[in-house]
Design an enzyme around this catalytic site. Structure first.
Site, PDB file in Angstrom:
ATOM      1  N   MET A 250     -11.253  -5.893   5.570  1.00 51.56           N
ATOM      2  CA  MET A 250     -10.411  -4.956   6.326  1.00 51.56           C
ATOM      3  C   MET A 250     -10.078  -5.592   7.668  1.00 51.56           C
ATOM      4  SD  MET A 250      -9.794  -2.489   4.413  1.00 51.56           S
ATOM      5  CE  MET A 250      -8.970  -1.469   5.630  1.00 51.56           C
TER       6      MET A 250
ATOM      7  N   ASP B  36      -4.541   3.611  -1.723  1.00 49.92           N
ATOM      8  CA  ASP B  36      -5.604   3.901  -0.747  1.00 49.92           C
ATOM      9  C   ASP B  36      -6.160   5.309  -0.920  1.00 49.92           C
ATOM     10  OD1 ASP B  36      -3.921   1.879   1.578  1.00 49.92           O
ATOM     11  OD2 ASP B  36      -5.985   1.614   0.904  1.00 49.92           O
TER      12      ASP B  36
ATOM     13  N   HIS C  47      -1.168  -1.273  -4.083  1.00 52.26           N
ATOM     14  CA  HIS C  47      -2.448  -0.929  -3.460  1.00 52.26           C
ATOM     15  C   HIS C  47      -2.498   0.572  -3.245  1.00 52.26           C
ATOM     16  CE1 HIS C  47      -6.022  -1.977  -1.058  1.00 52.26           C
ATOM     17  NE2 HIS C  47      -5.637  -1.080  -0.196  1.00 52.26           N
TER      18      HIS C  47
ATOM     19  N   MET D 125      -8.758   8.105   0.106  1.00 55.36           N
ATOM     20  CA  MET D 125      -9.630   8.459   1.226  1.00 55.36           C
ATOM     21  C   MET D 125     -10.127   9.885   1.034  1.00 55.36           C
ATOM     22  SD  MET D 125      -7.348   6.923   4.327  1.00 55.36           S
ATOM     23  CE  MET D 125      -6.520   5.351   4.123  1.00 55.36           C
TER      24      MET D 125
ATOM     25  N   MET E 232     -12.003   4.495  -0.302  1.00 53.07           N
ATOM     26  CA  MET E 232     -12.720   4.664   0.959  1.00 53.07           C
ATOM     27  C   MET E 232     -13.380   6.043   0.909  1.00 53.07           C
ATOM     28  SD  MET E 232      -9.651   3.100   3.229  1.00 53.07           S
ATOM     29  CE  MET E 232      -8.498   3.277   1.855  1.00 53.07           C
TER      30      MET E 232
ATOM     31  N   ASP F 121      -6.412  -6.558   4.323  1.00 50.22           N
ATOM     32  CA  ASP F 121      -5.783  -5.237   4.318  1.00 50.22           C
ATOM     33  C   ASP F 121      -5.788  -4.628   5.711  1.00 50.22           C
ATOM     34  OD1 ASP F 121      -6.715  -2.213   2.461  1.00 50.22           O
ATOM     35  OD2 ASP F 121      -5.082  -2.635   3.846  1.00 50.22           O
TER      36      ASP F 121
ATOM     37  N   SER G  41       0.850  -1.202   0.000  1.00 48.65           N
ATOM     38  CA  SER G  41       0.000   0.000   0.000  1.00 48.65           C
ATOM     39  C   SER G  41       0.879   1.244   0.000  1.00 48.65           C
ATOM     40  CB  SER G  41      -0.875   0.026   1.259  1.00 48.65           C
ATOM     41  OG  SER G  41      -1.352   1.343   1.475  1.00 48.65           O
TER      42      SER G  41
ATOM     43  N   HIS H  53      -8.255   1.096  -3.871  1.00 47.91           N
ATOM     44  CA  HIS H  53      -9.205   0.898  -2.770  1.00 47.91           C
ATOM     45  C   HIS H  53      -9.802   2.256  -2.425  1.00 47.91           C
ATOM     46  CE1 HIS H  53      -9.516  -0.178   1.831  1.00 47.91           C
ATOM     47  NE2 HIS H  53     -10.703  -0.076   1.269  1.00 47.91           N
TER      48      HIS H  53
HETATM   49  C1  DX5 Z   1      -6.184   1.574   5.824  1.00 49.75           C
HETATM   50  C2  DX5 Z   1      -5.755   1.165   4.421  1.00 49.75           C
HETATM   51  C3  DX5 Z   1      -4.744   0.069   4.453  1.00 49.75           C
HETATM   52  C4  DX5 Z   1      -3.494   0.519   5.132  1.00 49.75           C
HETATM   53  C5  DX5 Z   1      -2.658  -0.666   5.451  1.00 49.75           C
HETATM   54  O1  DX5 Z   1      -7.407   2.214   5.730  1.00 49.75           O
HETATM   55  O2  DX5 Z   1      -6.863   0.686   3.712  1.00 49.75           O
HETATM   56  O3  DX5 Z   1      -4.412  -0.334   3.114  1.00 49.75           O
HETATM   57  O4  DX5 Z   1      -2.780   1.388   4.296  1.00 49.75           O
HETATM   58  O5  DX5 Z   1      -1.575  -0.172   6.170  1.00 49.75           O
HETATM   59  P1  DX5 Z   1      -0.781  -1.108   7.179  1.00 49.75           P
HETATM   60  O6  DX5 Z   1      -0.300  -2.259   6.336  1.00 49.75           O
HETATM   61  O7  DX5 Z   1       0.318  -0.193   7.642  1.00 49.75           O
HETATM   62  O8  DX5 Z   1      -1.741  -1.516   8.236  1.00 49.75           O
HETATM   63 ZN    ZN Z   2      -6.440  -0.274   1.581  1.00 49.39          ZN
END
Ligand code: DX5
Ligand code: ZN
Length: 214
Positions: A138, A33, A31, A35, A66, A176, A6, A64
């Site tokens: 998750m 992320d 990956h 947000m 969110m 994840d 990620s 991904h």
């Molecule tokens: C959190 C993200 C994850 C996060 C994982 O909301 O969706 O992908 O980046 O990070 P680690 O591996 O550090 O928990």
């Molecule tokens: Zn993620």
């Protein structure tokens, strides 16, 4: 085992060299992320960063989102180069909306993923399990990297794996949050196909951390 580092935890001052190290470590996916500050209380990056990363890396872009409005953002990130879009069932008003977004992603020949927060029952996606390509479980509450793995996730992975096998489907299970060598192995044993890891990869020797997850 597919490893999807990620980039949330990446040091953005040296993106190119880190992306090369990700590839050297044998990761097949990246990956991404996204947000929006509403669905989760954090704000990360938009389609323009994905376009830049796309130019630097030929890995599969596993996006991904969110976000509160996945119907709007799914096409935005597919146009920016996403190979797969995973959105949250909790961001949809009902299963019909989930179905229409999954269909829209598939209509563009991209991987259609659906994600569940830790507290959302696995059964809530059973009615649409045969309409998606991947389920993202998750194993932390979405929003931030570096959190601790929620142990109950292992039971959820096994439960989902059983349901997929019982119905003879070929849906990938991605996990994840809080993934490291120990939790990653436990997830693999429980039936996960794809492991997302942010801090474990980017806060350590990148290729070595990825190889330890393979
Ligand atoms: C959190 C993200 C994850 C996060 C994982 O909301 O969706 O992908 O980046 O990070 P680690 O591996 O550090 O928990
Ligand atoms: Zn993620």
């Amino acid at each position: 085992m597919i490893i999807a580092p990620s980039i949330l935890s990446m040091d953005f001052s040296s993106m190119e060299s880190q992306l090369n190290q990700v590839k050297e470590g044998g990761a097949a996916w990246l990956h991404f992320d996204v947000m929006d500050g509403h669905f989760v209380r954090n704000l990360t990056f938009g389609p323009d960063l994905l376009k830049g990363v796309r130019k630097l890396s030929d890995l599969v872009m596993d996006v991904h989102i969110m976000v509160e409005d996945p119907a709007y953002f799914a096409p935005v990130f597919m146009d920016a180069g996403a190979d797969g879009i995973t959105f949250h069932i909790e961001a949809c008003k009902d299963l019909d909306e989930v179905r229409s977004i999954l269909a829209m992603i598939r209509s563009k020949n991209k991987r259609a993923g659906i994600s569940l927060r830790p507290q959302t029952p696995i059964e809530s996606l059973y009615p649409i399990l045969d309409e998606c390509d991947m389920v993202l479980i998750m194993s932390v509450n979405p929003g931030f990297g570096g959190q601790a793995f929620i142990e109950d996730s292992l039971k959820r992975i096994a439960e989902l794996r059983d349901e997929i096998q019982r119905r003879g489907l070929s849906v990938l299970i991605e996990v994840d949050g809080g993934i490291n060598k120990t939790t990653g192995k436990a997830c693999q044993d429980a039936g996960a196909d794809v492991l997302v890891a942010g801090s474990y990869v980017f806060k350590n020797d990148i290729p070595e951390a990825i190889r330890s997850l393979m």
